[in-house]
Design a protein around this motif. Structure first.
Motif, PDB file in Angstrom:
ATOM      1  N   TYR A  12       3.224   4.527  10.084  1.00 10.04           N
ATOM      2  CA  TYR A  12       2.558   4.404   8.782  1.00 10.04           C
ATOM      3  C   TYR A  12       2.658   2.965   8.275  1.00 10.04           C
ATOM      4  O   TYR A  12       1.675   2.366   7.838  1.00 10.04           O
ATOM      5  N   ALA A  49      -5.519   0.555  -5.360  1.00 11.90           N
ATOM      6  CA  ALA A  49      -4.680   0.902  -4.196  1.00 11.90           C
ATOM      7  C   ALA A  49      -3.189   0.722  -4.474  1.00 11.90           C
ATOM      8  O   ALA A  49      -2.365   1.457  -3.931  1.00 11.90           O
ATOM      9  N   HIS A  54      -3.700  -2.888   8.026  1.00  9.84           N
ATOM     10  CA  HIS A  54      -4.756  -2.693   7.027  1.00  9.84           C
ATOM     11  C   HIS A  54      -4.841  -3.915   6.118  1.00  9.84           C
ATOM     12  O   HIS A  54      -5.926  -4.443   5.864  1.00  9.84           O
ATOM     13  N   LYS A  58     -11.718   4.034  -5.083  1.00 10.77           N
ATOM     14  CA  LYS A  58     -11.567   2.885  -4.171  1.00 10.77           C
ATOM     15  C   LYS A  58     -12.621   2.922  -3.065  1.00 10.77           C
ATOM     16  O   LYS A  58     -13.263   1.918  -2.778  1.00 10.77           O
ATOM     17  N   ARG A 112      -0.293   0.247   7.608  1.00 17.05           N
ATOM     18  CA  ARG A 112      -0.450  -0.414   6.303  1.00 17.05           C
ATOM     19  C   ARG A 112      -0.499  -1.933   6.477  1.00 17.05           C
ATOM     20  O   ARG A 112      -1.347  -2.597   5.900  1.00 17.05           O
ATOM     21  N   LYS A 119      -2.582   2.920  -8.259  1.00 14.39           N
ATOM     22  CA  LYS A 119      -3.002   4.333  -8.175  1.00 14.39           C
ATOM     23  C   LYS A 119      -3.046   4.943  -9.585  1.00 14.39           C
ATOM     24  O   LYS A 119      -2.349   5.921  -9.867  1.00 14.39           O
ATOM     25  N   PHE A 163      -8.102  -6.455   5.786  1.00 19.13           N
ATOM     26  CA  PHE A 163      -8.958  -6.696   4.617  1.00 19.13           C
ATOM     27  C   PHE A 163      -8.835  -8.110   4.102  1.00 19.13           C
ATOM     28  O   PHE A 163      -9.780  -8.649   3.525  1.00 19.13           O
TER      29      PHE A 163
HETATM   30  C1  HEM Z   1     -12.845   2.364   4.325  1.00 21.00           C
HETATM   31  C2  HEM Z   1     -12.052   1.436   3.952  1.00 21.00           C
HETATM   32  C3  HEM Z   1     -10.657   1.693   3.406  1.00 21.00           C
HETATM   33  C4  HEM Z   1      -9.873   2.832   3.457  1.00 21.00           C
HETATM   34  C5  HEM Z   1     -10.200   4.177   4.109  1.00 21.00           C
HETATM   35  C6  HEM Z   1      -8.620   2.509   2.781  1.00 21.00           C
HETATM   36  C7  HEM Z   1      -7.561   3.422   2.617  1.00 21.00           C
HETATM   37  C8  HEM Z   1      -6.303   3.047   2.175  1.00 21.00           C
HETATM   38  C9  HEM Z   1      -5.160   3.942   2.113  1.00 21.00           C
HETATM   39  C10 HEM Z   1      -5.174   5.420   2.466  1.00 21.00           C
HETATM   40  C11 HEM Z   1      -4.092   3.216   1.680  1.00 21.00           C
HETATM   41  C12 HEM Z   1      -2.630   3.682   1.595  1.00 21.00           C
HETATM   42  C13 HEM Z   1      -2.212   4.021   0.267  1.00 21.00           C
HETATM   43  C14 HEM Z   1      -0.701   4.264   0.288  1.00 21.00           C
HETATM   44  O1  HEM Z   1      -0.183   4.874   1.183  1.00 21.00           O
HETATM   45  O2  HEM Z   1      -0.079   3.808  -0.642  1.00 21.00           O
HETATM   46  C15 HEM Z   1      -4.581   1.872   1.425  1.00 21.00           C
HETATM   47  C16 HEM Z   1      -3.787   0.857   0.942  1.00 21.00           C
HETATM   48  C17 HEM Z   1      -4.315  -0.328   0.485  1.00 21.00           C
HETATM   49  N1  HEM Z   1      -5.616  -0.762   0.616  1.00 21.00           N
HETATM   50 FE1  HEM Z   1      -7.129   0.196   1.542  1.00 21.00          FE
HETATM   51  N2  HEM Z   1      -8.658   1.210   2.335  1.00 21.00           N
HETATM   52  C18 HEM Z   1      -9.896   0.680   2.687  1.00 21.00           C
HETATM   53  C19 HEM Z   1     -10.364  -0.584   2.429  1.00 21.00           C
HETATM   54  C20 HEM Z   1      -9.654  -1.511   1.681  1.00 21.00           C
HETATM   55  C21 HEM Z   1     -10.185  -2.776   1.234  1.00 21.00           C
HETATM   56  C22 HEM Z   1     -11.585  -3.292   1.543  1.00 21.00           C
HETATM   57  C23 HEM Z   1      -9.194  -3.388   0.516  1.00 21.00           C
HETATM   58  C24 HEM Z   1      -9.181  -4.729  -0.189  1.00 21.00           C
HETATM   59  C25 HEM Z   1     -10.218  -5.426  -0.528  1.00 21.00           C
HETATM   60  C26 HEM Z   1      -8.049  -2.495   0.509  1.00 21.00           C
HETATM   61  C27 HEM Z   1      -6.863  -2.760  -0.131  1.00 21.00           C
HETATM   62  C28 HEM Z   1      -5.720  -1.980  -0.029  1.00 21.00           C
HETATM   63  C29 HEM Z   1      -4.413  -2.347  -0.595  1.00 21.00           C
HETATM   64  C30 HEM Z   1      -4.082  -3.610  -1.390  1.00 21.00           C
HETATM   65  C31 HEM Z   1      -3.530  -1.307  -0.261  1.00 21.00           C
HETATM   66  C32 HEM Z   1      -2.020  -1.199  -0.659  1.00 21.00           C
HETATM   67  C33 HEM Z   1      -1.231  -1.773   0.461  1.00 21.00           C
HETATM   68  C34 HEM Z   1       0.260  -1.621   0.180  1.00 21.00           C
HETATM   69  O3  HEM Z   1       0.668  -1.171  -0.889  1.00 21.00           O
HETATM   70  O4  HEM Z   1       0.983  -1.995   1.084  1.00 21.00           O
HETATM   71  N3  HEM Z   1      -8.355  -1.368   1.228  1.00 21.00           N
HETATM   72  N4  HEM Z   1      -5.909   1.792   1.750  1.00 21.00           N
END
Ligand code: HEM
Length: 145
Positions: free
Chosen positions: A5, A140, A12, A89, A9, A143, A16
């Motif tokens: 996980y 994100a 991810h 989001k 993260r 929340k 991005f």
């Molecule tokens: C289809 C595209 C995307 C999906 C399915 C997605 C899904 C997710 C999910 C499920 C989480 C985890 C939440 C958690 O466990 O706390 C997450 C975290 C995050 N996402 Fe995305 N996301 C996408 C695109 C993006 C984009 C384009 C950005 C920024 C421009 C972004 C920024 C973030 C950030 C900042 C976090 C928190 C990371 C952390 O706390 O370590 N995401 N995303």
């Protein structure tokens, strides 16, 4: 499980950031490309920069963002779909992907020396990914709903 996980993260976030770098830089290249005469050496150089930025960085980074985002949803499980922040989001992420699509279309116009849009148009467009990114990151991390 936790390691997987956290890796998802981390990858991810890396994805991005790379995608955003391109979404913020490409419209800026278009702003300055507008000033170059079609067929000029400078215009041909901009075409190479725009093509490489889109194909070598932005396209793979967008795909990786979606893949690792999807893996994170898998880790969160079915309850992820009850989370309001994720719905909001994903709606903003779709808007970001639409902007990516238009930037790719406008790149083809520049490549064919048939761009009709102004420098001001691309300056305004340049702000849209920034605003979307701010809202996406707040959703994100905080929340809120
Ligand atoms: C289809 C595209 C995307 C999906 C399915 C997605 C899904 C997710 C999910 C499920 C989480 C985890 C939440 C958690 O466990 O706390 C997450 C975290 C995050 N996402 Fe995305 N996301 C996408 C695109 C993006 C984009 C384009 C950005 C920024 C421009 C972004 C920024 C973030 C950030 C900042 C976090 C928190 C990371 C952390 O706390 O370590 N995401 N995303």
């Amino acid at each position: 499980m936790m390691d997987g996980y956290l890796w998802a993260r981390a990858l991810h976030v890396i994805s991005f950031i790379s995608w955003m770098a391109g979404l913020l830089y490409l419209p800026r290249l278009y702003v300055y490309h507008c000033r170059q005469a079609p067929g000029s050496e400078a215009s041909e150089t901009f075409k190479v920069m725009e093509r490489r930025l889109l194909r070598a960085i932005m396209n793979p980074a967008m795909i990786a963002t979606f893949v690792f985002g999807g893996i994170l949803i898998w880790y969160l499980g079915s309850e992820a779909w009850t989370m309001g922040w994720l719905h909001a989001k994903l709606a903003l992420v779709v808007a970001m992907a639409v902007i990516h699509g238009y930037l790719a279309k406008w790149r083809k116009d520049f490549a064919a020396d048939r761009n009709q849009r102004s420098e001001t148009f691309y300056r305004v467009i340049n702000e849209v990914p920034t605003i979307l990114m701010i809202a996406i990151v707040i959703l994100a991390v905080l929340k809120p709903f």
